[in-house]
Design a protein around this motif. Structure first.
Motif, PDB file in Angstrom:
ATOM      1  N   LYS A 337       0.828  -1.207   0.000  1.00 38.70           N
ATOM      2  CA  LYS A 337       0.000   0.000   0.000  1.00 38.70           C
ATOM      3  C   LYS A 337       0.868   1.265   0.000  1.00 38.70           C
ATOM      4  O   LYS A 337       0.599   2.232  -0.704  1.00 38.70           O
ATOM      5  CB  LYS A 337      -0.881  -0.029   1.270  1.00 38.70           C
ATOM      6  N   VAL A 338       1.942   1.230   0.769  1.00 45.07           N
ATOM      7  CA  VAL A 338       2.797   2.422   0.876  1.00 45.07           C
ATOM      8  C   VAL A 338       3.563   2.641  -0.436  1.00 45.07           C
ATOM      9  O   VAL A 338       3.696   3.780  -0.902  1.00 45.07           O
ATOM     10  CB  VAL A 338       3.759   2.319   2.080  1.00 45.07           C
ATOM     11  N   LEU A 339       4.022   1.561  -1.061  1.00 43.90           N
ATOM     12  CA  LEU A 339       4.743   1.718  -2.333  1.00 43.90           C
ATOM     13  C   LEU A 339       3.818   2.302  -3.408  1.00 43.90           C
ATOM     14  O   LEU A 339       4.235   3.117  -4.233  1.00 43.90           O
ATOM     15  CB  LEU A 339       5.358   0.394  -2.791  1.00 43.90           C
ATOM     16  N   GLU A 340       2.582   1.891  -3.339  1.00 41.52           N
ATOM     17  CA  GLU A 340       1.581   2.441  -4.258  1.00 41.52           C
ATOM     18  C   GLU A 340       1.426   3.956  -4.024  1.00 41.52           C
ATOM     19  O   GLU A 340       1.438   4.756  -4.966  1.00 41.52           O
ATOM     20  CB  GLU A 340       0.256   1.692  -3.967  1.00 41.52           C
ATOM     21  N   PHE A 341       1.326   4.315  -2.750  1.00 40.03           N
ATOM     22  CA  PHE A 341       1.215   5.735  -2.369  1.00 40.03           C
ATOM     23  C   PHE A 341       2.450   6.529  -2.850  1.00 40.03           C
ATOM     24  O   PHE A 341       2.341   7.623  -3.397  1.00 40.03           O
ATOM     25  CB  PHE A 341       1.063   5.816  -0.840  1.00 40.03           C
ATOM     26  N   ILE A 342       3.621   5.920  -2.679  1.00 44.79           N
ATOM     27  CA  ILE A 342       4.862   6.602  -3.116  1.00 44.79           C
ATOM     28  C   ILE A 342       4.801   6.859  -4.619  1.00 44.79           C
ATOM     29  O   ILE A 342       5.052   7.978  -5.084  1.00 44.79           O
ATOM     30  CB  ILE A 342       6.106   5.754  -2.745  1.00 44.79           C
ATOM     31  N   LYS A 343       4.452   5.815  -5.365  1.00 42.87           N
ATOM     32  CA  LYS A 343       4.416   5.949  -6.832  1.00 42.87           C
ATOM     33  C   LYS A 343       3.381   6.978  -7.267  1.00 42.87           C
ATOM     34  O   LYS A 343       3.619   7.780  -8.155  1.00 42.87           O
ATOM     35  CB  LYS A 343       4.093   4.600  -7.473  1.00 42.87           C
ATOM     36  N   ASN A 344       2.236   6.952  -6.628  1.00 41.70           N
ATOM     37  CA  ASN A 344       1.162   7.855  -7.046  1.00 41.70           C
ATOM     38  C   ASN A 344       1.362   9.289  -6.582  1.00 41.70           C
ATOM     39  O   ASN A 344       0.996  10.220  -7.270  1.00 41.70           O
ATOM     40  CB  ASN A 344      -0.192   7.373  -6.510  1.00 41.70           C
TER      41      ASN A 344
END
Ligand code: PMV
Length: 368
Positions: A337-344
């Motif tokens: 979830k956090v990696l997704e947030f970072i990318k977005n």
């Protein structure tokens, strides 16, 4: 232990030549070291996570000189190329450790070093670099004298790491926290048994599992050279109007963290860690002369982290080094979830969209 305990007493073996390679990680402080006394003695205790992926690999070849001489003779290679501009730092390191490693002058040394993280990423390589070199020096000492210490209170293996940490500290203070994992404390604290200003120790109290695989994604906000070096920053704590309060706060935060590390209380963890990061930068902004190492994107990222934490209730937080980059800390189970947030949402604030995924690690490794 005292400084004298690290002065070698005898060398039993003759060693003509050889080589040794160590790979040593960087670390990220949770309670920050900022301010020092003479001989790299910290003004306050600190504690850090040892990292896993951001590492320096250093090979040291040694060849006995035909005649003893009074100088340190070494060549330095960085990523396979001769690097003259790194030499003064190493020369200074050797001078500082001379009485603890007098044998260095008997050898011609070739030091070959490389980092796992991109050069000029704004990530300080002094912690991983100095700890790797200190370990190489200790491996040579061990060849000369396998029985490193005659002290009854410590095993040979423990002494090896302790002295390596002691030497690394003389190279760069925070480097003394890079040799072992997962949490390392450095600096005398009345409630932490075994703590010392001279070397780092493994955090001696209970550590909840959540912290053993904690993630650290380093968001590269500014890859350029810092305007003010750490050594200048440390010096500016002398005569700083808030210095004594700050040093007392570090002691008190270490006390508070005992419960937090044992229980895995992430809310408290976040409150302490973020306050430490902002206090570090507040010290910079209130010294004389004052300076700012954060960049506009550092603040953008911090605000995004707070918004994400508030809206998703995910226990993520940030910390900062002496620079503009942001270390995003979070439990492994939230990684996806956090990696997704970072990318977005965060990549847009990173220089060339770059970030490095790291996590808590177990310390240095010997390679050959
Ligand atoms: O080890 P130095 O002298 O580069 O100082 C490092 C200071 C901070 O990274 C800002 C804090 C710390 O404890 O690592």
């Amino acid at each position: 232990m005292r400084e004298q305990d690290f002065i070698p007493k005898q060398f039993l073996n003759k060693v003509e030549k050889g080589e040794v390679t160590w790979k040593s990680p960087s670390n990220i402080a949770l309670v920050k070291y900022w301010g020092k006394k003479e001989n790299q003695i910290p003004a306050n205790p600190s504690v850090s996570f040892t990292l896993k992926n951001c590492k320096t690999t250093t090979k040291m070849e040694f060849q006995k000189k035909p005649e003893p001489s009074a100088t340190f003779d070494f060549e330095l290679y960085f990523e396979g190329k001769k690097k003259e501009d790194f030499k003064p730092k190493i020369q200074q390191f050797f001078e500082r450790i001379e009485q603890y490693a007098p044998f260095l002058k008997d050898y011609k040394l070739t030091i070959d070093t490389e980092n796992s993280f991109p050069h000029s990423s704004g990530i300080a390589s002094s912690a991983s670099g100095m700890s790797a070199l200190a370990l190489c020096v200790m491996s040579l000492e061990k060849e000369l004298n396998p029985e490193l210490s005659t002290l009854a209170e410590i095993t040979n293996e423990a002494f090896f790491y302790r002295k390596a940490s002691f030497l690394a500290r003389l190279g760069s203070g925070s480097a003394c926290r890079s040799l072992e994992g997962e949490l390392i404390e450095w600096g005398e604290h009345k409630n932490i048994p075994g703590s010392s200003d001279l070397f780092g120790i493994k955090y001696p109290f209970e550590i909840d599992e959540v912290f053993k695989s904690f993630q650290d994604t380093i968001l590269l906000v500014d890859k350029g050279q810092k305007q003010v070096s750490s050594s200048v920053g440390h010096k500016l704590m002398h005569g700083h109007p808030f210095a004594e309060e700050r040093f007392a706060q570090a002691h008190s935060n270490l006390d508070k963290l005992k419960q937090v590390f044992a229980s895995g209380n992430l809310e408290e963890f976040i409150a302490i860690v973020e306050s430490e990061a902002l206090t570090l930068h507040a010290m910079m902004m209130s010294s004389n002369p004052y300076f700012i190492l954060m960049k506009p994107n550092t603040l953008e990222i911090i605000n995004k982290i707070w918004e994400f934490r508030e809206s998703t209730k995910t226990p993520i937080c940030f910390t900062l080094d002496a620079g503009a980059n942001v270390h995003l800390l979070y439990p492994e189970k939230h990684k996806e979830k956090v990696l997704e947030f970072i990318k977005n949402e965060l990549v847009a604030y990173c220089e060339k969209g770059q970030y490095i995924c790291d996590q808590v690690g177990k310390g240095a490794e010997k390679l050959n």
